[in-house]
Design an enzyme around this catalytic site. Structure first.
Site, PDB file in Angstrom:
ATOM      1  N   LYS A 115      36.065 -31.329 -32.372  1.00  0.00           N
ATOM      2  CA  LYS A 115      36.461 -30.488 -31.238  1.00  0.00           C
ATOM      3  C   LYS A 115      36.990 -31.387 -30.137  1.00  0.00           C
ATOM      4  O   LYS A 115      36.619 -32.556 -30.058  1.00  0.00           O
ATOM      5  CB  LYS A 115      35.237 -29.718 -30.730  1.00  0.00           C
ATOM      6  N   ASP A 155      42.234 -23.524 -28.485  1.00  0.00           N
ATOM      7  CA  ASP A 155      40.961 -22.870 -28.128  1.00  0.00           C
ATOM      8  C   ASP A 155      41.225 -22.282 -26.746  1.00  0.00           C
ATOM      9  O   ASP A 155      42.397 -22.022 -26.397  1.00  0.00           O
ATOM     10  CB  ASP A 155      39.800 -23.892 -28.119  1.00  0.00           C
TER      11      ASP A 155
HETATM   12  P1  NDP Z   1      41.385 -17.403 -24.000  1.00  0.00           P
HETATM   13  O1  NDP Z   1      41.559 -18.483 -22.991  1.00  0.00           O
HETATM   14  O2  NDP Z   1      42.562 -16.804 -24.642  1.00  0.00           O
HETATM   15  O3  NDP Z   1      40.548 -16.190 -23.358  1.00  0.00           O
HETATM   16  C1  NDP Z   1      39.332 -16.370 -22.742  1.00  0.00           C
HETATM   17  C2  NDP Z   1      38.969 -15.073 -22.035  1.00  0.00           C
HETATM   18  O4  NDP Z   1      37.674 -15.207 -21.483  1.00  0.00           O
HETATM   19  C3  NDP Z   1      39.901 -14.749 -20.878  1.00  0.00           C
HETATM   20  O5  NDP Z   1      40.115 -13.346 -20.795  1.00  0.00           O
HETATM   21  C4  NDP Z   1      39.110 -15.242 -19.660  1.00  0.00           C
HETATM   22  O6  NDP Z   1      39.407 -14.552 -18.456  1.00  0.00           O
HETATM   23  C5  NDP Z   1      37.709 -14.898 -20.104  1.00  0.00           C
HETATM   24  N1  NDP Z   1      36.721 -15.703 -19.398  1.00  0.00           N
HETATM   25  C6  NDP Z   1      36.719 -17.052 -19.214  1.00  0.00           C
HETATM   26  N2  NDP Z   1      35.639 -17.422 -18.514  1.00  0.00           N
HETATM   27  C7  NDP Z   1      34.952 -16.288 -18.268  1.00  0.00           C
HETATM   28  C8  NDP Z   1      33.755 -15.997 -17.573  1.00  0.00           C
HETATM   29  N3  NDP Z   1      33.032 -16.976 -17.006  1.00  0.00           N
HETATM   30  N4  NDP Z   1      33.351 -14.696 -17.513  1.00  0.00           N
HETATM   31  C9  NDP Z   1      34.062 -13.716 -18.089  1.00  0.00           C
HETATM   32  N5  NDP Z   1      35.210 -13.922 -18.749  1.00  0.00           N
HETATM   33  C10 NDP Z   1      35.636 -15.189 -18.830  1.00  0.00           C
HETATM   34  O7  NDP Z   1      40.362 -18.007 -25.069  1.00  0.00           O
HETATM   35  P2  NDP Z   1      40.116 -17.533 -26.561  1.00  0.00           P
HETATM   36  O8  NDP Z   1      40.189 -16.052 -26.618  1.00  0.00           O
HETATM   37  O9  NDP Z   1      40.933 -18.370 -27.465  1.00  0.00           O
HETATM   38  O10 NDP Z   1      38.605 -18.014 -26.781  1.00  0.00           O
HETATM   39  C11 NDP Z   1      37.495 -17.222 -26.360  1.00  0.00           C
HETATM   40  C12 NDP Z   1      36.231 -17.775 -26.980  1.00  0.00           C
HETATM   41  O11 NDP Z   1      36.340 -17.734 -28.402  1.00  0.00           O
HETATM   42  C13 NDP Z   1      35.874 -19.218 -26.645  1.00  0.00           C
HETATM   43  O12 NDP Z   1      34.478 -19.354 -26.612  1.00  0.00           O
HETATM   44  C14 NDP Z   1      36.417 -19.979 -27.830  1.00  0.00           C
HETATM   45  O13 NDP Z   1      35.774 -21.226 -28.011  1.00  0.00           O
HETATM   46  C15 NDP Z   1      36.078 -19.026 -28.958  1.00  0.00           C
HETATM   47  N6  NDP Z   1      36.850 -19.216 -30.162  1.00  0.00           N
HETATM   48  C16 NDP Z   1      38.209 -19.138 -30.116  1.00  0.00           C
HETATM   49  C17 NDP Z   1      38.945 -19.303 -31.273  1.00  0.00           C
HETATM   50  C18 NDP Z   1      40.407 -19.078 -31.298  1.00  0.00           C
HETATM   51  O14 NDP Z   1      40.954 -18.984 -32.406  1.00  0.00           O
HETATM   52  N7  NDP Z   1      41.082 -18.944 -30.173  1.00  0.00           N
HETATM   53  C19 NDP Z   1      38.283 -19.671 -32.547  1.00  0.00           C
HETATM   54  C20 NDP Z   1      36.832 -19.597 -32.518  1.00  0.00           C
HETATM   55  C21 NDP Z   1      36.162 -19.423 -31.332  1.00  0.00           C
HETATM   56  P3  NDP Z   1      40.849 -14.690 -17.741  1.00  0.00           P
HETATM   57  O15 NDP Z   1      41.750 -13.815 -18.572  1.00  0.00           O
HETATM   58  O16 NDP Z   1      40.612 -14.163 -16.373  1.00  0.00           O
HETATM   59  O17 NDP Z   1      41.211 -16.135 -17.807  1.00  0.00           O
END
Ligand code: NDP
Length: 433
Positions: A115, A155
């Site tokens: 990672k 990510d």
């Molecule tokens: P993104 O950056 O696309 O989205 C993250 C989302 O979470 C955004 O809507 C963001 O809000 C919101 N967010 C961030 N911090 C907070 C908080 N403190 N409280 C509430 N909402 C919050 O990331 P991903 O969707 O790619 O990833 C999301 C999760 O999934 C992570 O934990 C990541 O490690 C995990 N993951 C992702 C993978 C992938 O393929 N992308 C694979 C496996 C796991 P805002 O829109 O306002 O920024």
């Protein structure tokens, strides 16, 4: 004890290691030959911490810190995402890397775990600044990435656009095409069909199998999905596809309740323009915005898909009180250990992230295969493989939960046990390396 002594302040990492060690006790009773693997497994093979210098739009030189933790390569090249967020530090990256080792093992594919990331807020950068940042990040990573060595993906904060920029600089530095060195690339550069959808879709495929075992399904279910980023939006789309209603969602600025169902296309459009879920709620007469957690809303299924520690004891109690059937982690570490205990005591099914959100890395591994064979597979083909991989992962986890913990529904212990078994067998076969 060695883990605590070496890095006393790494709380996320320690908590995760403790959880895994608790799960594998019964495995070691049956397989004492794997006992000496445990100490090695908790120590990353390599940790790279580096300076990322870049120039902002005003001409000022700025500096961030970059990380790549190459945790375990027993099953294959290090594989795992790259996170750009202000909260990124060595503790977070080691925690995510350790999780990734087990997650990747659970997919049944030949990929090790790693990672990386940087402590930067990509939303605070212009597109030009972010491209220069990605290029500086890639300049360091070029010495460490490679199709047979370490294959980073995206990510939080790193989507296909950023991976394209990172890969562009990498290719320029190494002087030849090696599309298997990064995954999550734009389609035109060899990105796999369905990679953006894979984590969200996979989480829903896993959830459907959990509900199957409870004699339930998503058809007609009320579902809360937190976040409105890549994982969350695709999970929402697949929930709706499966007949469920998304009754709540959130972002870093707040949450929204909408009992008649969130309009995912509109939410995606507003988020794509830099808006918030509150801006979305303003456009919908049946939606209410708030600053509270979406998990205090009434729901049958909860899919935390935003970030770590979203469901603590209060949210877990609310889910139990509302008679929630199942929680599956689309994000990494969104449910705290205390909350997991409350869910367990309350009889709520729990799908741990290392199994439930493995769909993204699974399709990344399919992207590596396509790059190696110079092939392009259709979305239908990739979706069918993703569905099979998630289903097989579920079976593997359930079987280990039953065999080593006497409860087929204890998917958390089952995931740790099943992941450990596969990695331990590979490490043992390699000798002490
Ligand atoms: P993104 O950056 O696309 O989205 C993250 C989302 O979470 C955004 O809507 C963001 O809000 C919101 N967010 C961030 N911090 C907070 C908080 N403190 N409280 C509430 N909402 C919050 O990331 P991903 O969707 O790619 O990833 C999301 C999760 O999934 C992570 O934990 C990541 O490690 C995990 N993951 C992702 C993978 C992938 O393929 N992308 C694979 C496996 C796991 P805002 O829109 O306002 O920024």
């Amino acid at each position: 004890r060695d883990v605590l002594r070496r890095d006393p302040h790494q709380e996320f990492f320690h908590s995760d290691v403790r959880g895994v060690l608790r799960s594998i006790g019964p495995v070691l009773v049956e397989h004492p030959e794997y006992t000496d693997v445990v100490g090695r497994l908790c120590e990353p093979e390599r940790v790279i911490v580096f300076r990322i210098p870049w120039v902002d739009d005003s001409g000022r030189v700025r500096v961030n810190r970059g990380f790549r933790v190459q945790f375990n390569s027993a099953l294959g090249p290090y594989k795992g995402g790259t996170r750009f967020a202000p909260s990124v530090d060595l503790d977070v990256v080691k925690f995510l890397g350790f999780e990734q080792v087990f997650k990747n093992a659970l997919t049944g594919q030949d990929i090790g775990g790693g990672k990386g990331g940087a402590d930067v807020d990509p939303k605070a950068l212009s597109a030009g600044e972010l491209m220069r940042f990605c290029q500086s990040f890639a300049t360091e990573m070029a010495g460490h990435a490679g199709a047979a060595v370490d294959v980073p993906a995206g990510d939080m904060g790193v989507g296909s656009r950023e991976i394209g920029w990172i890969y562009g600089q990498y290719q320029r530095l190494i002087g030849y095409h090696e599309p298997g060195a990064f995954t999550g690339k734009p389609a035109v550069l060899g990105g796999s069909a369905l990679r953006p959808e894979a984590t969200g879709y996979g989480t829903v495929y896993f959830t459907r199998r959990m509900l199957d075992d409870q004699g339930r399904d998503l058809d007609g279910a009320r579902v809360v999905v937190s976040g409105s980023g890549s994982v969350a939006l695709h999970a929402m789309a697949k929930v709706i596809d499966s007949g469920g209603t998304v009754v709540g969602c959130s972002d870093s600025r707040g949450s929204v309740s909408e009992p008649d169902g969130v309009d995912v296309d509109l939410l995606r459009e507003i988020k794509g323009q830099g808006g918030s879920v509150a801006d979305y709620a303003e456009k919908r007469s049946g939606a209410t915005a708030s600053q509270g957690s979406p998990f205090t809303l009434e729901c049958d299924v909860a899919l935390p898909c935003a970030t770590q520690n979203e469901i603590g004891p209060d949210e877990a109690r609310a889910l139990v009180d509302h008679g929630c059937w199942a929680v599956a982690e689309g994000a990494n570490g969104p449910v705290t250990p205390e909350a997991r205990e409350i869910l367990r005591e309350g009889g709520v099914g729990f799908g741990p992230g290392k199994a439930a959100n493995a769909g993204g890395v699974a399709v990344s591994a399919l992207e590596m295969q396509q790059a190696a064979g110079r092939e392009r597979w259709s979305a239908e083909d990739v979706d069918a493989q993703l569905s099979t991989i998630m289903s097989d992962a579920y079976d593997r986890v359930r079987e280990a939960a039953d065999r080593y913990h006497g409860d087929p529904g204890d998917l958390e212990n089952g995931a740790n046990a099943a992941g450990f078994l596969r990695v331990a067998e590979a490490m043992t076969s390699l000798g002490v390396v």
